[in-house]
Design an enzyme around this catalytic site. Structure first.
Site, mmCIF file in Angstrom:
data_model
loop_
_atom_site.group_PDB
_atom_site.id
_atom_site.type_symbol
_atom_site.label_atom_id
_atom_site.label_comp_id
_atom_site.label_asym_id
_atom_site.label_seq_id
_atom_site.Cartn_x
_atom_site.Cartn_y
_atom_site.Cartn_z
ATOM 1 N N CYS A 35 32.164 69.146 5.603
ATOM 2 C CA CYS A 35 31.748 70.320 6.227
ATOM 3 C C CYS A 35 32.878 71.245 7.065
ATOM 4 O O CYS A 35 33.006 72.349 7.029
ATOM 5 C CB CYS A 35 30.770 69.902 7.140
ATOM 6 S SG CYS A 35 28.939 69.945 6.204
ATOM 7 N N CYS A 87 27.356 37.074 7.802
ATOM 8 C CA CYS A 87 26.375 37.978 8.589
ATOM 9 C C CYS A 87 25.312 37.080 9.084
ATOM 10 O O CYS A 87 24.837 36.985 9.845
ATOM 11 C CB CYS A 87 26.064 39.346 7.947
ATOM 12 S SG CYS A 87 27.146 40.362 7.291
ATOM 13 N N CYS A 115 25.006 77.386 9.472
ATOM 14 C CA CYS A 115 24.385 77.213 7.984
ATOM 15 C C CYS A 115 23.063 76.355 8.061
ATOM 16 O O CYS A 115 22.182 76.753 7.360
ATOM 17 C CB CYS A 115 25.307 76.270 7.348
ATOM 18 S SG CYS A 115 26.854 77.019 6.430
ATOM 19 N N HIS A 116 23.266 75.186 9.070
ATOM 20 C CA HIS A 116 21.991 74.314 8.966
ATOM 21 C C HIS A 116 20.885 74.826 9.839
ATOM 22 O O HIS A 116 19.843 73.980 9.859
ATOM 23 C CB HIS A 116 22.566 72.961 9.199
ATOM 24 C CG HIS A 116 23.305 72.692 8.290
ATOM 25 N ND1 HIS A 116 22.998 72.284 6.812
ATOM 26 C CD2 HIS A 116 24.862 72.190 8.192
ATOM 27 C CE1 HIS A 116 24.204 72.017 6.451
ATOM 28 N NE2 HIS A 116 25.215 71.998 7.128
ATOM 29 N N ARG A 124 30.945 63.203 5.202
ATOM 30 C CA ARG A 124 30.133 64.289 5.014
ATOM 31 C C ARG A 124 30.538 65.488 6.179
ATOM 32 O O ARG A 124 30.915 66.687 5.701
ATOM 33 C CB ARG A 124 28.747 64.441 5.231
ATOM 34 C CG ARG A 124 27.669 65.337 5.171
ATOM 35 C CD ARG A 124 27.815 65.956 3.652
ATOM 36 N NE ARG A 124 28.735 67.179 3.653
ATOM 37 C CZ ARG A 124 28.546 67.971 2.876
ATOM 38 N NH1 ARG A 124 27.789 67.869 1.596
ATOM 39 N NH2 ARG A 124 29.277 69.182 2.748
ATOM 40 N N CYS A 164 24.554 34.598 11.775
ATOM 41 C CA CYS A 164 23.933 35.068 13.157
ATOM 42 C C CYS A 164 22.769 35.754 13.026
ATOM 43 O O CYS A 164 21.650 35.466 13.943
ATOM 44 C CB CYS A 164 25.209 35.933 13.975
ATOM 45 S SG CYS A 164 26.438 35.176 14.478
ATOM 46 N N HIS A 165 22.643 36.528 11.795
ATOM 47 C CA HIS A 165 21.656 37.299 11.967
ATOM 48 C C HIS A 165 20.422 36.972 10.958
ATOM 49 O O HIS A 165 19.227 37.573 10.859
ATOM 50 C CB HIS A 165 21.903 38.968 11.513
ATOM 51 C CG HIS A 165 22.737 39.526 12.339
ATOM 52 N ND1 HIS A 165 22.573 39.905 13.785
ATOM 53 C CD2 HIS A 165 24.307 39.909 12.185
ATOM 54 C CE1 HIS A 165 23.692 40.199 14.248
ATOM 55 N NE2 HIS A 165 24.568 40.515 13.377
ATOM 56 N N CYS A 194 31.377 43.258 14.331
ATOM 57 C CA CYS A 194 31.201 41.970 14.100
ATOM 58 C C CYS A 194 32.152 41.002 13.251
ATOM 59 O O CYS A 194 32.482 39.888 13.404
ATOM 60 C CB CYS A 194 29.693 41.843 13.189
ATOM 61 S SG CYS A 194 28.440 41.974 14.307
ATOM 62 N N CYS A 237 28.091 74.674 12.921
ATOM 63 C CA CYS A 237 27.239 73.892 12.073
ATOM 64 C C CYS A 237 25.690 74.728 12.003
ATOM 65 O O CYS A 237 25.329 74.894 11.010
ATOM 66 C CB CYS A 237 26.740 72.538 12.884
ATOM 67 S SG CYS A 237 28.438 71.606 13.169
#
Lengths: 282, 107
Positions: free
Chosen positions: A243, A97, A201-202, A239, A100-101, A135, A198
């Site tokens: 749910c 990585c 609940c949220h 996650r 390049c970075h 990448c 969703c």
């Protein structure tokens, strides 16, 4: 004790309790403001929430302490692993990585605040995990890492962590607008045997208990999050899958377009919250 | 994969009480899970003991059992007797020992 002195004492006790309660209320709000992570953010755009709170706010005190301490936070084991992988040469192109970075603390700073992004060659969204694997396959000519592998999680934690403390800032442009719309539709669509979206609940019931757990607003500013239940960090898509299963719907795949669209929309809802990776949740 | 992390202060006063922290990344396979595909029990593989010595003298020890969660974390208070090396030794099922060492300088 005479009856009169008893009444006097009771009055005194009531006064004292009120005082203690006031003090307690005051001190908790002071503590919440001090750590900087538990502050409510006013949403910039109009949607179902008046105030935005990080999942940190809904976590138990002990869990918060675990996240705050750099040594105690178990997510940091993955962070260290990611840092080691950053400079590790892999694949036929003999690149890492770093080739390049260069310095991740500069090149990857702010990346977590704007992903997932529109990727023109595929005409759809990609998230950080997919960017890492792109990448690997295209630049490094290496094998892509599996979604739940230690390496991909470690690298995703490392890349996200470079933006720690910076506010999430998803901008809706002409390019990503259609995907944002799809994500929004997904968010508000009822699904599964329990027929819940969703938002149920949220958005409607955040802060309330669902059995023994406290519902958060479902923001994803701390991902990949170390979940005590998983005993390791997990991706946003994992996650989402959980749910969906909980409302007894058939989950989509890890890395699917549906979840990428949802990731964009959910991240946008948390605009202004600081990146917390690696966060700790129960 | 078992990478240890320990936190021992570099400098301390003699007689001072300092907090020592340790964490080791380990799966702690309990031996009660089954492989979803084959249905066979995954053999137990946990860290079963931790021993901490300071200049060769035992200062902390623990025996771990299958209910301990992944990445076991231990912290304890330690009264500094003088300069020396603190050595952590984790023993895995099968007898493999993972060690980590940090030096402490006492003034």
């Amino acid at each position: 004790m005479t009856p009169i002195s008893g009444i006097k004492m009771m009055k005194k006790m009531i006064k004292l309790t009120v005082g203690v309660l006031l003090l307690a209320g005051f001190s908790t709000s002071a503590v919440l403001a001090a750590d900087g992570k538990s502050e409510a953010v006013k949403p910039a755009a109009e949607f179902g929430l008046d105030e935005i709170w990080s999942g940190y706010h809904f976590a138990k005190k002990e869990t918060q302490a675990l996240q705050d301490d750099d040594f105690d936070n178990p997510g940091n084991l993955w962070l260290e692993e990611g840092a080691a992988l950053w400079s590790k040469v892999d694949g036929d192109a003999k690149k890492s990585c770093q080739s390049c970075h260069n310095d991740a603390s500069k090149s990857m700073k702010g990346v977590a605040t704007r992903y997932p992004v529109y990727y023109a060659p595929r005409k759809k969204l990609i998230n950080i995990e997919q960017r890492i694997n792109l990448c690997r396959t295209e630049q490094m000519k290496a094998k892509p890492w599996k979604w739940k592998s230690k390496q991909l999680l470690a690298m995703a934690v490392y890349v996200n962590n470079q933006s720690k403390g910076m506010p999430v800032n998803i901008r809706i442009t002409a390019e990503n607008k259609p995907f944002w719309e799809k994500g929004k539709a997904f968010y508000y669509k009822r699904r599964g045997q329990l027929d819940m979206s969703c938002a149920h609940c949220h958005e409607k019931y955040y802060g309330k208990h669902i059995r023994s757990n406290v519902l958060s607003q479902g923001h994803i500013n701390g991902f990949p999050t170390y979940r005590l239940k998983w005993q390791k960090p997990g991706s946003v898509h994992r996650r989402f899958k959980g749910c969906n299963k909980q409302v007894r719907a058939k989950p989509y795949g890890l890395g699917s377009d549906e979840y990428n669209n949802l990731e964009l929309y959910v991240k946008w809802r948390g605009n202004g919250l600081p990146v917390e990776t690696p966060a700790v949740r129960n | 994969m078992a990478k240890p992390r320990i936190k021992v202060p570099k400098m301390a006063k003699v007689g001072e009480i300092v907090e020592i922290k340790s964490m080791i990344s380990h799966k702690m396979e309990s031996g009660r899970r089954k492989d979803k595909k084959t249905g066979k029990v995954i053999p137990r593989k946990i860290i079963n003991a931790l021993k901490v010595t300071f200049n060769g003298k035992l200062v902390f020890s623990a025996s771990l059992h299958p209910s301990v969660s992944a990445n076991p974390y231990f912290a304890f208070d330690f009264k500094v007797p003088g300069s020396g090396d603190m050595v952590f030794e984790w023993t895995e099922d099968g007898g493999k020992v993972i060690t980590a060492k940090k030096s402490l300088k006492a003034a």
